[in-house]
Design an enzyme around this catalytic site. Structure first.
Site, PDB file in Angstrom:
ATOM      1  N   HIS A 181       0.817  -1.234   0.000  1.00  0.00           N
ATOM      2  CA  HIS A 181       0.000   0.000   0.000  1.00  0.00           C
ATOM      3  C   HIS A 181       0.844   1.276   0.000  1.00  0.00           C
ATOM      4  O   HIS A 181       0.306   2.370  -0.196  1.00  0.00           O
ATOM      5  CB  HIS A 181      -0.916   0.037   1.228  1.00  0.00           C
ATOM      6  N   ASP A 190      -3.207 -10.614  -1.986  1.00  0.00           N
ATOM      7  CA  ASP A 190      -3.690 -10.031  -0.726  1.00  0.00           C
ATOM      8  C   ASP A 190      -5.145  -9.594  -0.938  1.00  0.00           C
ATOM      9  O   ASP A 190      -5.514  -9.196  -2.034  1.00  0.00           O
ATOM     10  CB  ASP A 190      -2.802  -8.824  -0.376  1.00  0.00           C
ATOM     11  N   HIS A 234      -6.596  -7.060  -0.047  1.00  0.00           N
ATOM     12  CA  HIS A 234      -6.696  -5.623  -0.322  1.00  0.00           C
ATOM     13  C   HIS A 234      -5.993  -5.297  -1.646  1.00  0.00           C
ATOM     14  O   HIS A 234      -5.088  -6.012  -2.070  1.00  0.00           O
ATOM     15  CB  HIS A 234      -6.051  -4.834   0.815  1.00  0.00           C
TER      16      HIS A 234
HETATM   17 ZN   LIG Z   1      -4.195  -7.010   3.053  1.00  0.00          ZN
END
Ligand SMILES: [Zn+2]
Length: 363
Positions: free
Chosen positions: A136, A173, A175
């Site tokens: 991220h 993942d 996300h």
């Molecule tokens: Zn994650």
């Protein structure tokens, strides 16, 4: 003897990263991103003796030159200064305590070291159990527990110093891998693929329409899946989109952002995967790497917050990388397998087909 020589990156210091206990104002707690899941993953590899069959790789820290291929000098300096005092927040939901700078450099460096060993041919493939996670992080801010963009930094290093140009990243993942997407969005030589729960985190990020731009047009694939997706949908997404994309692109190296938070017990995700699904997905990556790039495959750990279950999913992945089976059975497997709607559902198939239409844009 293992069928494949699998490298394993780990450092006790990864467990010493203190993410401040909770990213939201709440009663004091250990927070979602704490060392437990990763430590227990490592412990299970040790207890099963699988660890004895892996090639231990000592990570070296990324240098500031390495970090600066992706991050701004101002951001690197900010983290250094906050870390030297009492810590702070790297940006959004990324609190950290004193000392995080050095550990985050070692985390990015761990993925770099794994990539380097695989590219040199010292090992066949590798798993880097690093922390803090990275996918991220953006050039000028940390996000979602990630301080430095471990995979982006490692791939930029590989391209600059190891003469590996064409690389594919598969991010499983739960996300969206927004940082990795951003790093290579206009790059014609890096294919980035992220399969994730639709609009989970970061908010508003990871739509199927985010497909790369400029010279990188068509080379960023997002497969946003509905919450509740299970094994059938993930296998279909890999068979119909991820694997065909890799074969079309023909990378020299495949890197997986291995967050284990799409498992059925994760507190932050709402998917239903189990250890055998991760084994099959890993097998697809091993076979793809074998066909396309002399087996060159690196998995870099990302999220995963179910402390009881991450270790079993991780064990299955590392077993598959090494071509070995321990005697350990996943005690949760039957429970998760028997959940209703594990097979591919029509609305999930619609999401997969939308992403599959983009395969024609890969050159
Ligand atoms: Zn994650």
């Amino acid at each position: 003897m293992p069928k494949r020589k699998t490298g394993f990156v780990f450092d006790e210091l990864y467990m010493w990263h203190d993410s401040g206990g909770g990213s939201f104002p709440t009663q004091p707690s250990a927070g979602f991103e704490n060392p437990e899941t990763k430590r227990r993953f490592y412990n299970l590899l040790a207890a099963t003796r699988l660890l004895d069959n892996l090639e231990s790789i000592r990570p070296r820290p990324a240098s500031e030159v390495d970090l600066a291929r992706f991050h701004t000098h101002e951001y690197i300096e900010l983290i250094r200064q906050l870390s030297a005092r009492r810590g702070g927040d790297a940006g959004e939901l990324t609190p950290f305590a004193a000392g995080a700078f050095e550990i985050a450099m070692l985390s990015a460096g761990g993925v770099m070291t794994a990539v380097e060993e695989v590219v040199k041919g010292a090992i066949d493939n590798a798993y880097a159990l690093v922390r803090p996670p990275g996918h991220h992080a953006e050039p000028n801010r940390g996000r979602g527990f990630c301080i430095f963009a471990n995979i982006a930094v490692a791939l930029m290093y590989a391209r600059a110093r190891l003469a590996v140009d064409r690389i594919a990243v598969v991010d499983w993942d739960v996300h969206h891998g927004n940082g990795t997407q951003l790093a290579f969005y206009e790059n014609p030589e890096v294919l980035t693929i992220s399969i994730h729960q639709d609009n989970l985190y970061p908010m508003g990020s990871g739509a199927v329409s985010e497909n790369g731009s400029g010279p990188g047009a068509g080379l960023n694939l997002n497969i946003p899946m509905p919450p509740g997706s299970g094994v059938g949908s993930y296998l279909a997404a890999f068979e119909r989109v991820v694997v065909p994309a890799l074969y079309k692109f023909k990378p020299e190296l495949i890197v997986v952002a291995s967050g284990l938070d799409a498992n059925a017990y994760d507190p932050l995700g709402r998917m239903m995967l189990h250890s055998e699904c991760y084994r099959r997905l890993t097998n697809m990556m091993v076979r793809g790497a074998s066909d396309l790039c002399a087996g060159r495959l690196v998995l870099a750990h990302e999220g995963g917050y179910a402390e009881s279950y991450v270790p079993f999913c991780g064990l299955a992945i590392v077993e598959e990388l090494a071509g070995l089976r321990t005697e350990v059975c996943d005690p949760y497997l039957e429970l998760v397998q028997s959940r209703a709607y594990q097979e591919l559902q029509p609305h999930q198939e619609t999401a997969i087909e939308r992403a599959r239409e983009l395969l024609t844009r890969i050159k």
